[in-house]
Design a protein around this motif. Structure first.
Motif, mmCIF file in Angstrom:
data_model
loop_
_atom_site.group_PDB
_atom_site.id
_atom_site.type_symbol
_atom_site.label_atom_id
_atom_site.label_comp_id
_atom_site.label_asym_id
_atom_site.label_seq_id
_atom_site.Cartn_x
_atom_site.Cartn_y
_atom_site.Cartn_z
ATOM 1 N N GLU A 82 0.838 -1.276 -0.081
ATOM 2 C CA GLU A 82 -0.100 0.107 0.048
ATOM 3 C C GLU A 82 0.834 1.103 0.048
ATOM 4 O O GLU A 82 0.811 2.305 -0.670
ATOM 5 C CB GLU A 82 -0.856 -0.083 1.218
ATOM 6 N N MET A 83 1.874 1.163 0.718
ATOM 7 C CA MET A 83 2.684 2.374 0.671
ATOM 8 C C MET A 83 3.630 2.489 -0.458
ATOM 9 O O MET A 83 3.815 3.595 -0.963
ATOM 10 C CB MET A 83 3.874 2.372 2.183
ATOM 11 N N ALA A 84 4.114 1.408 -1.039
ATOM 12 C CA ALA A 84 4.803 1.637 -2.300
ATOM 13 C C ALA A 84 3.855 2.197 -3.533
ATOM 14 O O ALA A 84 4.445 2.837 -4.021
ATOM 15 C CB ALA A 84 5.161 0.211 -2.740
ATOM 16 N N ASN A 155 13.116 12.694 -2.104
ATOM 17 C CA ASN A 155 13.402 11.600 -2.905
ATOM 18 C C ASN A 155 13.394 10.348 -2.497
ATOM 19 O O ASN A 155 13.264 9.371 -3.294
ATOM 20 C CB ASN A 155 14.943 12.057 -3.386
ATOM 21 N N TYR A 156 13.286 10.201 -1.188
ATOM 22 C CA TYR A 156 13.114 8.876 -0.486
ATOM 23 C C TYR A 156 12.086 9.016 0.652
ATOM 24 O O TYR A 156 12.747 9.051 1.551
ATOM 25 C CB TYR A 156 14.522 8.293 -0.135
ATOM 26 N N PRO A 157 10.993 9.131 0.233
ATOM 27 C CA PRO A 157 9.796 9.484 1.047
ATOM 28 C C PRO A 157 9.725 8.734 2.296
ATOM 29 O O PRO A 157 9.095 8.918 3.367
ATOM 30 C CB PRO A 157 8.506 9.347 0.387
ATOM 31 N N ALA A 158 9.914 7.344 2.199
ATOM 32 C CA ALA A 158 9.914 6.475 3.280
ATOM 33 C C ALA A 158 11.028 6.242 3.897
ATOM 34 O O ALA A 158 11.262 6.334 5.228
ATOM 35 C CB ALA A 158 9.288 4.934 3.201
ATOM 36 N N THR A 186 3.362 9.449 2.055
ATOM 37 C CA THR A 186 4.161 8.081 2.508
ATOM 38 C C THR A 186 4.357 8.418 3.793
ATOM 39 O O THR A 186 4.223 7.425 4.896
ATOM 40 C CB THR A 186 5.424 8.107 1.864
ATOM 41 N N ALA A 187 4.974 9.680 4.514
ATOM 42 C CA ALA A 187 5.059 9.754 5.672
ATOM 43 C C ALA A 187 3.889 9.718 6.910
ATOM 44 O O ALA A 187 4.116 9.034 7.758
ATOM 45 C CB ALA A 187 5.761 11.021 6.010
ATOM 46 N N LEU A 188 2.797 10.028 6.061
ATOM 47 C CA LEU A 188 1.727 10.029 6.994
ATOM 48 C C LEU A 188 1.112 8.626 7.151
ATOM 49 O O LEU A 188 0.856 8.224 8.205
ATOM 50 C CB LEU A 188 0.434 10.963 6.403
ATOM 51 N N GLY A 202 1.291 12.024 21.117
ATOM 52 C CA GLY A 202 2.482 13.255 21.294
ATOM 53 C C GLY A 202 3.844 12.712 21.198
ATOM 54 O O GLY A 202 4.689 13.833 20.832
ATOM 55 N N VAL A 203 3.985 11.543 21.002
ATOM 56 C CA VAL A 203 5.405 10.944 20.968
ATOM 57 C C VAL A 203 5.945 11.170 19.414
ATOM 58 O O VAL A 203 7.197 11.585 19.273
ATOM 59 C CB VAL A 203 5.615 9.799 21.305
ATOM 60 N N LEU A 204 4.895 10.992 18.640
ATOM 61 C CA LEU A 204 5.217 11.247 17.219
ATOM 62 C C LEU A 204 4.053 12.365 16.873
ATOM 63 O O LEU A 204 3.012 12.161 16.651
ATOM 64 C CB LEU A 204 5.333 10.058 16.359
ATOM 65 N N ASN A 205 4.569 13.401 16.160
ATOM 66 C CA ASN A 205 3.814 14.237 15.757
ATOM 67 C C ASN A 205 4.115 14.795 14.198
ATOM 68 O O ASN A 205 5.483 14.599 13.969
ATOM 69 C CB ASN A 205 3.801 15.616 16.463
ATOM 70 N N VAL A 206 3.327 14.961 13.105
ATOM 71 C CA VAL A 206 3.481 15.058 11.806
ATOM 72 C C VAL A 206 2.798 16.539 11.399
ATOM 73 O O VAL A 206 1.541 16.467 11.495
ATOM 74 C CB VAL A 206 3.025 13.931 10.894
ATOM 75 N N VAL A 207 3.664 17.283 10.973
ATOM 76 C CA VAL A 207 3.081 18.392 10.401
ATOM 77 C C VAL A 207 3.457 18.830 8.929
ATOM 78 O O VAL A 207 4.552 18.559 8.678
ATOM 79 C CB VAL A 207 3.692 19.898 11.183
ATOM 80 N N THR A 208 2.498 18.552 8.048
ATOM 81 C CA THR A 208 2.573 18.847 6.579
ATOM 82 C C THR A 208 2.502 20.247 6.070
ATOM 83 O O THR A 208 1.617 20.879 6.616
ATOM 84 C CB THR A 208 1.842 17.865 5.872
#
Ligand code: NAP
Length: 482
Positions: A82-84, A155-158, A186-188, A202-208
């Protein structure tokens, strides 16, 4: 098409101002998904959430961290296909390359989880210090630094997200991740593996959102203890200039040299270069960009390389049989075309390739390149190699070292003395003998010299740079033995 929110404090939330944007395929412009556009106010929220997450995570025993991370790794394995698909769509890389990359995420998490459980300290022989007796004991312990800001390129999003997030979490840190604007999906998807594995809020937060907008807010914040950045030297320099007193890892650009000596196996060298110069459409920091060939074998070398490069199947990233997909954007393809044209105008020779169709460029070989011209000295980040001649090993090493960069290098020779001299003299973070620099085992130390950066990645090295060493001294009272 999926809509995505920011991950802050364990919840999927909208940006403060409600802004959103589409993520599109660089190959055909199709909309792949849409994401929230974070602004500095969201960066501030994410750092505050990370501080709360850190409070919990740093007190979580290593075996519990290990269990959660290995669960996340299993989810990353399960969701690799799925991620690929997501990665190939948003980045334009071929599905075959995307599958290879996505398949490594679980392993990077497992390697990191293991290293995070191995935070051994030293015992200090204090009594070897004059005036100090046996009544004291000294040792070191390793502690997480706190909030790590991870900023990653397109360039290598994962892979490059995992090389930051996994070691940071394994060592007990909290993370605010800002993935590249072109490849947030991919990061999400990777972040979701950690959430679903039970990572505390709160241990991992993602801001796009945009780096130029979010970057300063994330980098300047004094509550952040470490910046782990991979991207261009230009942005790396900016980050270094504003970060203040915090730990800094910078994985930056390169113009990677490959030396091919007259005693090399030309068939093996050209097979390796036909991969190393063109994988991911040349958008790799360790791409084989400058091929420095002994002057005696240049013609034989080009005759062997040309058919191999012409055989690379370029096109629709999702089509069966495509080896190399598109570049990240039409603008980037235009830039690479202009660089090839400028090199030819100043006397270089286009041996094959270089035709552009939108964001796709046919793999190119440019020969007779002046090694001091911009085409060789600057990072190309596109599917072309620059071939120049060298008189001997010493001259080849001088040319290899002639750029501002020093990330990876390759040397093809069947002579051990030549190999040893090249290993010692080449100024770069990684040297490969009889392969190009485009090769990476995820556990190895990886990082550049000179303008290619500061620090090393690879789980063990990254964890060393994402922890603090605390020295502890126990002061007893002197005693006599009766
Ligand atoms: P980039 O333009 O430098 O962007 C990298 C990341 O930095 C992106 O997330 C970007 O956000 C963000 N950014 C942009 N401006 C910023 C600012 N002022 N403050 C903080 N962050 C900011 O690089 P790229 O084009 O994505 O990637 C290509 C470059 O990365 C090449 O030079 C390549 O050699 C290098 N690279 C190095 C390594 C290594 O290991 N040494 C590995 C891979 C790539 P936006 O996307 O929103 O602009």
């Amino acid at each position: 098409m999926e809509s995505h929110k920011l991950l802050i404090g364990g919840a999927w939330v909208d940006a403060v101002n409600g802004e959103r944007e589409d993520v599109t395929s660089p190959f055909n412009g199709d909309i792949v998904g849409d994401v929230a556009v974070a602004r500095p106010a969201d960066a501030e929220r994410a750092i505050t959430a990370a501080l709360s997450g850190f409070d919990v995570w740093r007190r979580t025993p290593a075996h519990v961290r290990f269990a959660i991370l290995t669960k996340a790794a299993a989810l990353a394995d399960e969701r690799a296909e799925e991620m690929a698909q997501i990665m190939s769509r948003e980045n334009g890389k071929s599905l075959v390359e995307a599958r290879g990359e996505a398949g490594r995420s679980g392993d990077i998490i497992r390697l990191s989880a293991f290293e995070g459980s191995q935070l051994y300290g030293d015992s200090l022989p204090l009594d070897a210090n004059k005036g100090t007796g046996l009544e004291k004991l000294g040792f070191t312990i390793h502690q997480p630094v706190g909030v790590v800001v991870a900023i990653s390129p397109f360039n290598y999003p994962a892979l490059l997200v995992m090389h930051k997030v996994a070691p940071a979490l394994a060592a007990g840190n909290a993370v605010v991740l800002k993935p590249a604007r072109a490849t947030p999906l991919t990061a999400l998807a990777l972040a979701k593996c950690f959430v679903d594995a039970g990572l505390p809020d709160g241990v991992l937060n993602v801001v796009t959102g945009g780096g130029s907008d979010l970057g300063d807010a994330l980098v300047r914040d004094t509550r952040v203890r470490k910046i782990s950045f991979t991207g261009s030297t230009r942005v790396g320099e900016h980050i270094a200039s504003i970060a203040g007193i915090k730990k800094l890892s910078l994985e930056l650009g390169a113009s990677g040299p490959v030396i091919v000596l007259d005693d090399a196996d030309i068939d093996a060298a050209t097979t390796s270069i036909a991969l190393g110069g063109y994988i991911n459409a040349g958008q790799v920091c360790i791409s084989a960009q400058r091929i420095i060939v002994h002057e005696k074998i240049v013609d034989d070398f080009l005759s062997a390389l040309t058919p191999k490069v012409q055989a690379i199947r370029v096109g629709d990233p999702l089509a069966e049989g495509t080896a190399v997909g598109s570049m990240i954007s039409r603008a980037e393809a235009d830039r690479v075309t202009a660089s090839i044209r400028a090199a030819v105008t100043s006397g270089a020779r286009l041996v094959t390739g270089g035709e552009q169709d939108g964001s796709i460029i046919q793999p190119a070989i440019v020969a007779d390149v002046d090694p001091f011209s911009p085409f060789a000295q600057d990072e190309l980040f596109g599917p072309a190699v620059a071939v120049s001649a060298a008189r001997n090993l010493e001259h080849a090493i001088d040319l290899a070292n002639s750029t501002a960069y020093g990330l990876g290098a390759g040397v093809f020779t069947n002579n051990m003395s030549n190999s040893i001299r090249a290993i010692r003299e080449i100024e770069s973070g990684v040297v490969h003998i009889n392969w190009t620099q485009l090769w990476r085992a995820d556990l190895m130390p990886y990082g550049g010299f000179k303008a290619s950066g500061i620090g090393k990645e690879g789980p063990r090295s990254a964890i060393a740079e994402m922890t603090e060493i605390k020295t502890v001294i126990l002061h007893g009272t002197p005693w006599t033995h009766s």
